[in-house]
Write an enzyme that holds these catalytic residues in place. Structure first.
Site, PDB file in Angstrom:
ATOM      1  N   PRO A 127       5.370   6.026  47.208  1.00  0.00           N
ATOM      2  CA  PRO A 127       6.531   5.382  46.612  1.00  0.00           C
ATOM      3  C   PRO A 127       6.915   5.928  45.244  1.00  0.00           C
ATOM      4  O   PRO A 127       6.065   6.300  44.440  1.00  0.00           O
ATOM      5  CB  PRO A 127       6.111   3.915  46.499  1.00  0.00           C
ATOM      6  CG  PRO A 127       4.626   3.936  46.486  1.00  0.00           C
ATOM      7  CD  PRO A 127       4.237   5.104  47.345  1.00  0.00           C
ATOM      8  N   ASN A 128       8.210   5.991  45.062  1.00  0.00           N
ATOM      9  CA  ASN A 128       8.865   6.366  43.807  1.00  0.00           C
ATOM     10  C   ASN A 128       8.784   7.854  43.480  1.00  0.00           C
ATOM     11  O   ASN A 128       9.401   8.303  42.512  1.00  0.00           O
ATOM     12  CB  ASN A 128       8.345   5.526  42.633  1.00  0.00           C
ATOM     13  CG  ASN A 128       8.631   4.066  42.833  1.00  0.00           C
ATOM     14  OD1 ASN A 128       9.753   3.693  43.162  1.00  0.00           O
ATOM     15  ND2 ASN A 128       7.616   3.227  42.692  1.00  0.00           N
TER      16      ASN A 128
ATOM     17  N   ARG B 133      12.665   9.933  36.555  1.00  0.00           N
ATOM     18  CA  ARG B 133      11.814   8.763  36.344  1.00  0.00           C
ATOM     19  C   ARG B 133      10.790   9.045  35.258  1.00  0.00           C
ATOM     20  O   ARG B 133       9.955   9.923  35.405  1.00  0.00           O
ATOM     21  CB  ARG B 133      11.091   8.445  37.649  1.00  0.00           C
ATOM     22  CG  ARG B 133      10.041   7.378  37.531  1.00  0.00           C
ATOM     23  CD  ARG B 133       9.253   7.246  38.825  1.00  0.00           C
ATOM     24  NE  ARG B 133       8.207   6.262  38.636  1.00  0.00           N
ATOM     25  CZ  ARG B 133       7.017   6.332  39.196  1.00  0.00           C
ATOM     26  NH1 ARG B 133       6.719   7.323  40.007  1.00  0.00           N
ATOM     27  NH2 ARG B 133       6.118   5.412  38.957  1.00  0.00           N
TER      28      ARG B 133
ATOM     29  N   TYR C 143       6.001  11.887  33.811  1.00  0.00           N
ATOM     30  CA  TYR C 143       6.028  12.700  35.029  1.00  0.00           C
ATOM     31  C   TYR C 143       6.740  14.043  34.867  1.00  0.00           C
ATOM     32  O   TYR C 143       6.746  14.840  35.802  1.00  0.00           O
ATOM     33  CB  TYR C 143       6.683  11.908  36.170  1.00  0.00           C
ATOM     34  CG  TYR C 143       5.935  10.641  36.487  1.00  0.00           C
ATOM     35  CD1 TYR C 143       4.711  10.689  37.147  1.00  0.00           C
ATOM     36  CD2 TYR C 143       6.427   9.400  36.109  1.00  0.00           C
ATOM     37  CE1 TYR C 143       4.007   9.530  37.421  1.00  0.00           C
ATOM     38  CE2 TYR C 143       5.727   8.235  36.386  1.00  0.00           C
ATOM     39  CZ  TYR C 143       4.522   8.312  37.045  1.00  0.00           C
ATOM     40  OH  TYR C 143       3.819   7.172  37.319  1.00  0.00           O
TER      41      TYR C 143
ATOM     42  N   ASN D  16      -0.325  12.300  47.490  1.00  0.00           N
ATOM     43  CA  ASN D  16      -0.067  11.579  46.255  1.00  0.00           C
ATOM     44  C   ASN D  16       0.445  10.217  46.691  1.00  0.00           C
ATOM     45  O   ASN D  16       1.632  10.051  46.965  1.00  0.00           O
ATOM     46  CB  ASN D  16       0.967  12.298  45.389  1.00  0.00           C
ATOM     47  CG  ASN D  16       1.189  11.591  44.068  1.00  0.00           C
ATOM     48  OD1 ASN D  16       0.873  10.423  43.925  1.00  0.00           O
ATOM     49  ND2 ASN D  16       1.769  12.300  43.115  1.00  0.00           N
TER      50      ASN D  16
ATOM     51  N   ALA E 114       1.534   4.459  43.637  1.00  0.00           N
ATOM     52  CA  ALA E 114       0.911   3.169  43.329  1.00  0.00           C
ATOM     53  C   ALA E 114       0.024   2.652  44.452  1.00  0.00           C
ATOM     54  O   ALA E 114      -0.872   1.842  44.201  1.00  0.00           O
ATOM     55  CB  ALA E 114       1.990   2.142  42.986  1.00  0.00           C
TER      56      ALA E 114
ATOM     57  N   ASP F 182      -8.260   3.563  55.005  1.00  0.00           N
ATOM     58  CA  ASP F 182      -8.752   3.560  56.386  1.00  0.00           C
ATOM     59  C   ASP F 182      -8.101   4.651  57.227  1.00  0.00           C
ATOM     60  O   ASP F 182      -8.776   5.312  58.019  1.00  0.00           O
ATOM     61  CB  ASP F 182      -8.518   2.190  57.030  1.00  0.00           C
ATOM     62  CG  ASP F 182      -9.437   1.110  56.479  1.00  0.00           C
ATOM     63  OD1 ASP F 182     -10.412   1.437  55.769  1.00  0.00           O
ATOM     64  OD2 ASP F 182      -9.159  -0.073  56.766  1.00  0.00           O
TER      65      ASP F 182
ATOM     66  N   GLU G 133      -6.506  14.315  46.900  1.00  0.00           N
ATOM     67  CA  GLU G 133      -5.642  13.321  46.250  1.00  0.00           C
ATOM     68  C   GLU G 133      -5.076  13.953  44.986  1.00  0.00           C
ATOM     69  O   GLU G 133      -5.822  14.519  44.178  1.00  0.00           O
ATOM     70  CB  GLU G 133      -6.482  12.089  45.914  1.00  0.00           C
ATOM     71  CG  GLU G 133      -5.731  10.997  45.204  1.00  0.00           C
ATOM     72  CD  GLU G 133      -6.629   9.826  44.822  1.00  0.00           C
ATOM     73  OE1 GLU G 133      -6.073   8.818  44.346  1.00  0.00           O
ATOM     74  OE2 GLU G 133      -7.864   9.907  44.977  1.00  0.00           O
TER      75      GLU G 133
ATOM     76  N   ARG H  73      -4.048   5.976  31.556  1.00  0.00           N
ATOM     77  CA  ARG H  73      -2.961   5.008  31.663  1.00  0.00           C
ATOM     78  C   ARG H  73      -3.513   3.585  31.749  1.00  0.00           C
ATOM     79  O   ARG H  73      -4.656   3.344  31.395  1.00  0.00           O
ATOM     80  CB  ARG H  73      -2.091   5.367  32.870  1.00  0.00           C
ATOM     81  CG  ARG H  73      -1.442   6.754  32.665  1.00  0.00           C
ATOM     82  CD  ARG H  73      -0.466   7.117  33.727  1.00  0.00           C
ATOM     83  NE  ARG H  73       0.653   6.158  33.723  1.00  0.00           N
ATOM     84  CZ  ARG H  73       1.508   6.062  34.720  1.00  0.00           C
ATOM     85  NH1 ARG H  73       1.390   6.847  35.782  1.00  0.00           N
ATOM     86  NH2 ARG H  73       2.494   5.192  34.669  1.00  0.00           N
TER      87      ARG H  73
END
Length: 146
Positions: A11-12, A19, A24, A75, A78, A88, A99, A108
């Site tokens: 997301p995002n 953003r 970022y 990635n 959140a 899972d 990751e 953060r």
């Protein structure tokens, strides 16, 4: 047949470039896709690049890698900090997983310091901006050659 890496974004991440540039940067997700595709071509690896804001769709994308990918770069945004379902799904596909986080999640907010993905990942790259994706492509490609 060339090895295939699926790069999955949560997301995002579709908002990269507009953003929170102080966190970022100004690189867009299309810029990241292009750089990864170019790096894959240089290494002889096919790249499948996808993004979704939906947790269920991300789980579906992970499951789809089981029979047609050599490795996964994810990635999860959140969802890293909240999703046991993604954890899972990555366990079930039984592929090398890297990751990636553009920001340093450990510098953060405290809630970002825990990832449900990290325990099932082969490796984690964070805090290196969009370059982390290229490093992950190289890391997986190196595994394929051994």
């Amino acid at each position: 047949m060339a090895d295939t890496i699926h790069i999955l974004n949560g997301p995002n991440l579709n908002m990269l470039g507009s953003r929170e540039a102080e966190i970022y940067g100004t690189v867009t997700l299309d810029d990241v896709r292009e750089a990864c595709t170019d790096e894959g071509a240089r290494l002889g690896v096919d790249i499948v690049f996808e993004q979704t804001n939906s947790e269920g769709t991300l789980v579906d994308l992970i499951q789809a890698t089981r029979d047609n990918a050599s490795g996964v770069i994810i990635n999860p945004g959140a969802y890293s900090h909240t999703s046991i379902a993604i954890h899972d799904a990555l366990r079930v596909v039984d592929l090398p997983v890297i990751e990636v986080h553009i920001s340093n999640i450990f510098a953060r907010e405290p809630f970002r310091h825990h990832s449900y993905v990290s325990p099932v990942a082969t490796g984690v790259i964070c805090g290196l901006g969009a370059t982390g994706y290229i490093l992950a492509v190289n890391a997986l490609a190196a595994q394929f050659s051994h």
